[in-house]
Design an enzyme around this catalytic site. Sequence first.
Site, short mmCIF file in Angstrom:
data_model
loop_
_atom_site.label_atom_id
_atom_site.label_comp_id
_atom_site.label_asym_id
_atom_site.label_seq_id
_atom_site.Cartn_x
_atom_site.Cartn_y
_atom_site.Cartn_z
N HIS A 171 0.81 -1.22 0.00
CA HIS A 171 0.00 0.00 0.00
C HIS A 171 0.85 1.27 0.00
O HIS A 171 0.32 2.36 -0.27
CB HIS A 171 -0.92 0.04 1.22
CG HIS A 171 -2.00 -0.99 1.20
ND1 HIS A 171 -2.83 -1.17 0.12
CD2 HIS A 171 -2.38 -1.92 2.12
CE1 HIS A 171 -3.68 -2.16 0.37
NE2 HIS A 171 -3.42 -2.63 1.58
N ASP A 219 -2.91 -10.52 -2.36
CA ASP A 219 -3.49 -10.01 -1.12
C ASP A 219 -4.96 -9.66 -1.34
O ASP A 219 -5.36 -9.29 -2.45
CB ASP A 219 -2.72 -8.76 -0.69
CG ASP A 219 -3.01 -8.31 0.73
OD1 ASP A 219 -2.21 -8.61 1.62
OD2 ASP A 219 -4.05 -7.65 0.94
N HIS A 229 -6.46 -7.11 -0.41
CA HIS A 229 -6.54 -5.68 -0.68
C HIS A 229 -5.69 -5.34 -1.91
O HIS A 229 -4.60 -5.88 -2.09
CB HIS A 229 -6.04 -4.86 0.51
CG HIS A 229 -6.77 -5.16 1.79
ND1 HIS A 229 -6.26 -6.01 2.76
CD2 HIS A 229 -7.96 -4.72 2.25
CE1 HIS A 229 -7.12 -6.07 3.77
NE2 HIS A 229 -8.15 -5.31 3.49
N ASP A 236 -4.75 -12.69 3.44
CA ASP A 236 -6.01 -12.25 4.03
C ASP A 236 -7.22 -12.54 3.15
O ASP A 236 -8.35 -12.18 3.51
CB ASP A 236 -5.97 -10.78 4.42
CG ASP A 236 -5.17 -9.92 3.46
OD1 ASP A 236 -4.78 -10.42 2.39
OD2 ASP A 236 -4.93 -8.74 3.78
#
Length: 343
Positions: free
Chosen positions: A124, A160, A162, A247
């Site tokens: 990120h 991931d 995200h 995740d």
Amino acid sequence: MTQTLLLTDPLFLRHDPGPEHPERAERLARILDVLECEPISGVERRAPRSATEEELAAVHTPRLREYLRGLRGRTELIDPDTVTSPDSYEAALRAAGASVQAVEEVLAGRARNAFALVRPPGHHAEPDQSMGFCLFNNAAIAAEAARRQGAERVLIFDWDVHHGNGTQAAFWGRRDVLYMSAHQFPFYPDTGAPTEVGEGAGEGYTLNCGVPPGATDADYGAFFQDLFLPVAQAYKPDLVLVSAGFDAHRKDPLGDLELTERGFAAMATELKALAESACGGRLVLLLEGGYSLEGLSQSVHACVEVMAEDIKDRFPEGVSRGAAEALRRSREAHKPYWSVLGR
């Protein structure tokens, strides 16, 4: 030659965003416990070095690097999700260095493949902004290091839950790094639509597949077979990098997907086979998210088995209606750039 090199350091356990924070030291501690209790042949574990200023500067702006240096030894709230503790800056330097070192060892032929088991995560972090639990962007820094060492084309695959907005931003206008991401969508950080394809020289070299809640191992099999693998094979990377967040596991408290450790192992199997066919097996995984201690540790173990012992996992067959629609949208967005997807 080492088959699978694991790079990790006790320093990573000293990064402490706080007692209620999901990105806690127990994540890495549980991974290491499982790897020790269930050893895998062909694995060598080694301590990494820290990243150099030159390596950080290849991705991050002077403003961000100076800001983060100023947090050395301090507890600081960068944003509601991103917190430093006194050892966080040094841990982030070591995480970035571990990612670069993994690439160095694989490109030099001293390791067949490698997994950097690091904290804090990185995908990120944008060139000028730390966010989303991330300080430096480990994957982007590693990709830049690979380019300096002669890799003409680097593939970054991000699984991931995200979207890796920071990695996408780092290579948005370039074609020497192909960024691919399968992520829950819409979801934090509100990026990663299939229409986000890059711009300028990089148009077509960002490939996003927004995954609906409830997607399964079988759905990911469809994404791989009908979207990601055809494009990756056409790209012919010199190195395969994976932003390996776990995740998307069905037990994870932050995501809404239904992957199992076998699904992650199937992704590792396909990416290992891609690396073997395209670039002599040069494959590097970098730890990102994953907040169920059981789901995370068992999934990492399953992936290391694939990397080190030539175990092969396969996706189950079938695709849900929602996943089929997500796949269609991504294929349509990328047909103009990749003939393997049809026109």
